[in-house]
Enzyme design. Structure first.
Site, short mmCIF file in Angstrom:
data_model
loop_
_atom_site.label_atom_id
_atom_site.label_comp_id
_atom_site.label_asym_id
_atom_site.label_seq_id
_atom_site.Cartn_x
_atom_site.Cartn_y
_atom_site.Cartn_z
N GLY A 22 0.80 -1.21 0.00
CA GLY A 22 0.00 0.00 0.00
C GLY A 22 0.83 1.27 0.00
O GLY A 22 0.41 2.30 -0.51
N LYS A 41 12.60 2.71 -3.59
CA LYS A 41 11.19 2.66 -3.24
C LYS A 41 10.43 3.75 -3.98
O LYS A 41 10.71 4.94 -3.83
CB LYS A 41 10.97 2.82 -1.74
N ASP A 139 5.24 2.11 10.95
CA ASP A 139 4.86 0.95 10.14
C ASP A 139 5.74 -0.26 10.47
O ASP A 139 6.22 -0.96 9.58
CB ASP A 139 4.97 1.28 8.65
#
Length: 480
Positions: A22, A41, A139
């Site tokens: 996500g 990324k 996260d």
């Protein structure tokens, strides 16, 4: 979406896609300036944003990546560069030749407590450095914990990190529900305690083999995090299990500090003598109370028994095919039953119409063994309570499948529960597949009985009489 071979910023050649989630897509790339392999990324930018919001999102991503780039610790994957190309943020990181913790768990199952403690200490080191710089990760989860060849752990993906006291990402990309602390799900400010909660959830998953708030969908997971307690850890042992339960407290103020977590993880590695391990910190007391409350006085063996390694009645699980005779199966299934040992620890009797199975009974058995902290019956009791909690969380309706509540069953083993499901057939709203399952426990043995019927008629409640009758026969056989 960029493709393999794309040259980013005139320097980083994308070689292959390593993963996607996500928060973004991670590529293996070649740095053509320094001639080295790196990870790149590609941060996901929500499509619904206005041009102004996209610019704000990109600015924030760059700022956070630069903040993360200041962090230095052996357990932190280094950020080398940040690139903004056509409004798309890209973060350049070290390429780690390791595998994510979630993949290791999926392929090899639960990890031993001492190894989990080592992973926890490494990730805790990374978090402590970030927190000392005023940054929370936001996260922490098994997918963002990498293990190299010698088992050393590293924490990656600081891409959604925020300053301590900051709120969750208003664009909705920050974090994974099962590993987000309750205060974050309630849109309260994040702090170090939020990261420690996520670390506790990750270590729980590693040692138990499944997430503490495992449910059927993201909404159900989020509700479980907010409203329910996790099942007491079984494989973790008493000390690590108590620590993990304390780390998962709903109230941030009730959780252990980083120093307390570090002390307990070192104690797990040190394997102290039984007398020393019985000492409890004030913040570990709720873990014991939660276990007692969850299991109930009827299923709990009492704190006075903890530490006694009673192996239980069953040195090994009885062969399930011997717990029900073919004649009994035929009577229950109302037809000629074919028996087959479908896999180790499982036996199935089926009634066919032509080549098609229309009804079946499946019996599974497994025996729990002492762990060093708990005797076999205690492990079975904890496992039974764990299963009761997890199965109870699946109740509800999703698409064509309806899952009923978990109910207690009397006079079957020392404890038993039953639950039914009904799945409507495509194009036939009044017909479908019905399943009823009984899970029973006796001493250190757990047994599961599943009644399955094709072409069942839909009603307000699945008939549980056949599975209950079968479970009573299996329970009687176990007593003999």
């Amino acid at each position: 979406m960029r493709a393999e071979g794309y040259l980013l910023a005139g320097r980083y050649r994308l070689v292959e896609r390593l993963g996607q989630g996500g928060a973004g897509t991670v590529w293996r790339a070649h740095d053509e300036t320094l001639h080295r392999q790196v990870a790149v990324k590609q941060v996901t930018v929500p499509r619904e944003l206005t041009p102004r919001e996209r610019a704000e999102f990109a600015d924030r991503a760059i700022h956070e990546a630069r903040s993360a780039g200041r962090l230095r610790d052996p357990a932190i994957v280094l950020v080398h560069d940040v690139v903004l190309e056509e409004g798309q943020p890209w973060i350049i990181l070290d390429l780690i030749a390791g595998r994510s913790l979630d993949k290791v768990i999926k392929e090899h199952g639960p990890m031993p407590p001492d190894l989990v403690a080592r992973v926890g200490l490494r990730v805790l080191s990374a978090l402590s450095v970030a927190h000392s710089h005023g940054i929370v990760h936001q996260d922490v989860k098994p997918a963002n914990i990498l293990l190299d060849a010698d088992g050393s752990a590293m924490l990656t993906d600081f891409g959604i990190a925020v300053p301590i006291g900051g709120r969750a990402d208003k664009y909705g990309s920050a974090g994974s529900p099962g590993y987000m602390a309750p205060e974050r799900l309630n849109e309260h400010p994040s702090g170090p305690a939020s990261d420690l909660w996520s670390l506790g959830a990750s270590l729980y998953t590693a040692v138990e083999g499944r997430a503490p708030f495992e449910r059927a969908g993201p909404a159900a997971v989020a509700a479980a995090v907010l409203l329910h307690e996790p099942p007491p850890p079984v494989r973790a042992g008493r000390r690590l299990g108590g620590l993990l339960t304390a780390m998962l407290a709903k109230d941030p103020a009730a959780r252990p500090t980083a120093a307390q977590v570090r002390e307990e993880l070192h104690a797990v590695l040190a394997s102290p003598a039984p007398g020393a391990s019985s000492r409890r910190r004030w913040w570990l007391v709720p873990a014991v109370l939660a276990a007692v409350a969850l299991l109930g006085t009827g299923g709990w063996y009492g704190l006075t028994v903890l530490g006694q390694e009673d192996p239980g009645r069953f040195a090994a699980a009885p062969a399930p095919c011997e717990l029900l005779t073919d004649a009994q199966a035929a009577q229950l299934l109302k037809g000629t039953a074919r028996r087959a040992a479908t896999r180790e620890g499982e036996c199935r009797w089926q009634v066919h119409q032509g080549s098609r199975s229309v009804r079946s009974i499946t019996v599974r058995t497994w025996a729990e063994q002492p762990t060093g902290d708990f005797g076999g019956p205690e492990v079975a009791a904890l496992r039974f309570a764990n299963e009761r909690t997890v199965r109870g969380g699946t109740e509800g309706v999703a698409f064509r499948k309806s899952v009923g509540p978990v109910s207690d069953v009397r006079d079957v083993g020392e404890a038993a529960i039953v639950q039914s499901t009904f799945e409507r057939s495509m194009g036939a709203p009044d017909e479908g597949r019905a399943d009823s399952t009984v899970l029973l426990r006796t001493s250190n043995l757990l047994a599961e009985v599943v009644w399955h019927e094709e072409d069942a008629k839909r009603s307000s409640k699945v008939d549980q009489k056949p599975v209950l009758a079968t479970a009573r026969m299996v329970s009687t056989a176990l007593r003999g």
